[in-house]
Motif scaffolding. Sequence first.
Motif, PDB file in Angstrom:
ATOM      1  N   GLU A 198      37.795   2.439  22.993  1.00  0.00           N
ATOM      2  CA  GLU A 198      39.231   2.662  22.829  1.00  0.00           C
ATOM      3  C   GLU A 198      39.576   3.426  21.551  1.00  0.00           C
ATOM      4  OE1 GLU A 198      40.661  -1.256  25.367  1.00  0.00           O
ATOM      5  OE2 GLU A 198      41.053  -1.161  23.225  1.00  0.00           O
ATOM      6  N   LYS A 199      38.608   4.100  20.985  1.00  0.00           N
ATOM      7  CA  LYS A 199      38.872   4.925  19.807  1.00  0.00           C
ATOM      8  C   LYS A 199      38.439   6.359  20.080  1.00  0.00           C
ATOM      9  CE  LYS A 199      38.666   1.389  16.224  1.00  0.00           C
ATOM     10  NZ  LYS A 199      38.087   1.013  14.907  1.00  0.00           N
ATOM     11  N   GLU A 200      38.986   7.277  19.318  1.00  0.00           N
ATOM     12  CA  GLU A 200      38.591   8.672  19.448  1.00  0.00           C
ATOM     13  C   GLU A 200      37.214   8.888  18.829  1.00  0.00           C
ATOM     14  OE1 GLU A 200      43.034  10.741  19.360  1.00  0.00           O
ATOM     15  OE2 GLU A 200      41.555  11.222  17.817  1.00  0.00           O
ATOM     16  N   ARG A 201      36.553   9.909  19.328  1.00  0.00           N
ATOM     17  CA  ARG A 201      35.277  10.257  18.747  1.00  0.00           C
ATOM     18  C   ARG A 201      35.500  10.842  17.359  1.00  0.00           C
ATOM     19  NH1 ARG A 201      31.031  12.964  22.699  1.00  0.00           N
ATOM     20  NH2 ARG A 201      32.671  14.527  22.922  1.00  0.00           N
ATOM     21  N   GLU A 202      34.681  10.433  16.405  1.00  0.00           N
ATOM     22  CA  GLU A 202      34.852  10.898  15.033  1.00  0.00           C
ATOM     23  C   GLU A 202      33.532  11.424  14.491  1.00  0.00           C
ATOM     24  OE1 GLU A 202      35.684   7.910  12.091  1.00  0.00           O
ATOM     25  OE2 GLU A 202      34.314   6.444  12.979  1.00  0.00           O
ATOM     26  N   LEU A 203      33.656  12.415  13.610  1.00  0.00           N
ATOM     27  CA  LEU A 203      32.481  12.978  12.961  1.00  0.00           C
ATOM     28  C   LEU A 203      32.031  12.052  11.849  1.00  0.00           C
ATOM     29  CD1 LEU A 203      30.474  15.304  12.534  1.00  0.00           C
ATOM     30  CD2 LEU A 203      32.171  16.368  11.044  1.00  0.00           C
ATOM     31  N   VAL A 204      30.761  11.721  11.854  1.00  0.00           N
ATOM     32  CA  VAL A 204      30.185  10.841  10.846  1.00  0.00           C
ATOM     33  C   VAL A 204      29.531  11.663   9.742  1.00  0.00           C
ATOM     34  CG1 VAL A 204      28.422   9.102  10.429  1.00  0.00           C
ATOM     35  CG2 VAL A 204      29.822   8.978  12.500  1.00  0.00           C
ATOM     36  N   ALA A 205      28.735  12.647  10.142  1.00  0.00           N
ATOM     37  CA  ALA A 205      28.010  13.454   9.166  1.00  0.00           C
ATOM     38  C   ALA A 205      27.630  14.783   9.788  1.00  0.00           C
ATOM     39  CB  ALA A 205      26.749  12.728   8.688  1.00  0.00           C
ATOM     40  N   PRO A 258      29.642  -0.289  14.816  1.00  0.00           N
ATOM     41  CA  PRO A 258      29.187  -0.194  16.205  1.00  0.00           C
ATOM     42  C   PRO A 258      29.924   0.864  17.003  1.00  0.00           C
ATOM     43  CG  PRO A 258      29.480  -2.479  15.597  1.00  0.00           C
ATOM     44  CD  PRO A 258      30.022  -1.639  14.458  1.00  0.00           C
ATOM     45  N   ALA A 259      29.160   1.637  17.755  1.00  0.00           N
ATOM     46  CA  ALA A 259      29.722   2.709  18.549  1.00  0.00           C
ATOM     47  C   ALA A 259      28.579   3.360  19.323  1.00  0.00           C
ATOM     48  CB  ALA A 259      30.398   3.751  17.653  1.00  0.00           C
ATOM     49  N   VAL A 260      28.939   4.280  20.193  1.00  0.00           N
ATOM     50  CA  VAL A 260      27.940   5.189  20.742  1.00  0.00           C
ATOM     51  C   VAL A 260      27.859   6.367  19.780  1.00  0.00           C
ATOM     52  CG1 VAL A 260      27.274   6.675  22.656  1.00  0.00           C
ATOM     53  CG2 VAL A 260      28.407   4.475  23.099  1.00  0.00           C
TER      54      VAL A 260
END
Length: 128
Positions: free
Chosen positions: A42-49, A91-93
């Motif tokens: 239920e969250k948008e995909r976000e850039l981690v690195a 936690p996430a994909v």
Amino acid sequence: QVQLVESGGGLVQAGGSLRLSCAASGCTFNNYIMGWFRQAPEKERELVAAISRSGIMKYYADSVKSRFTISRDNANNTVYLQMNSLKPEDPAVYYCAADMGTTTWYKKDPSESDYDYWGQGTQVTVSS
């Protein structure tokens, strides 16, 4: 065609570590800026690195700075994400992505729209 295959996800206790790998094929790997994204339910995909073609320049989201490290091995067509001090909010994909654009590095914070190829993702779960 470019193929990206992630591995290394799993279940870890809070405070623990995981190392994600992404193996690339079908491309000249050092022609691509590489990134790691994540998407929680239920969250948008976000850039981690993100990491530049040479590996010299790196970008980190504020939420992971000092805990995560991105690196790449151009000889073996692989990009890594070392994740330390994992938190319940991590936690996430996790997805590996490749940017085939011509820019040397980003002039502003990179985003999902900068990336052209995506892996299938690997699940990271953190237990408290």
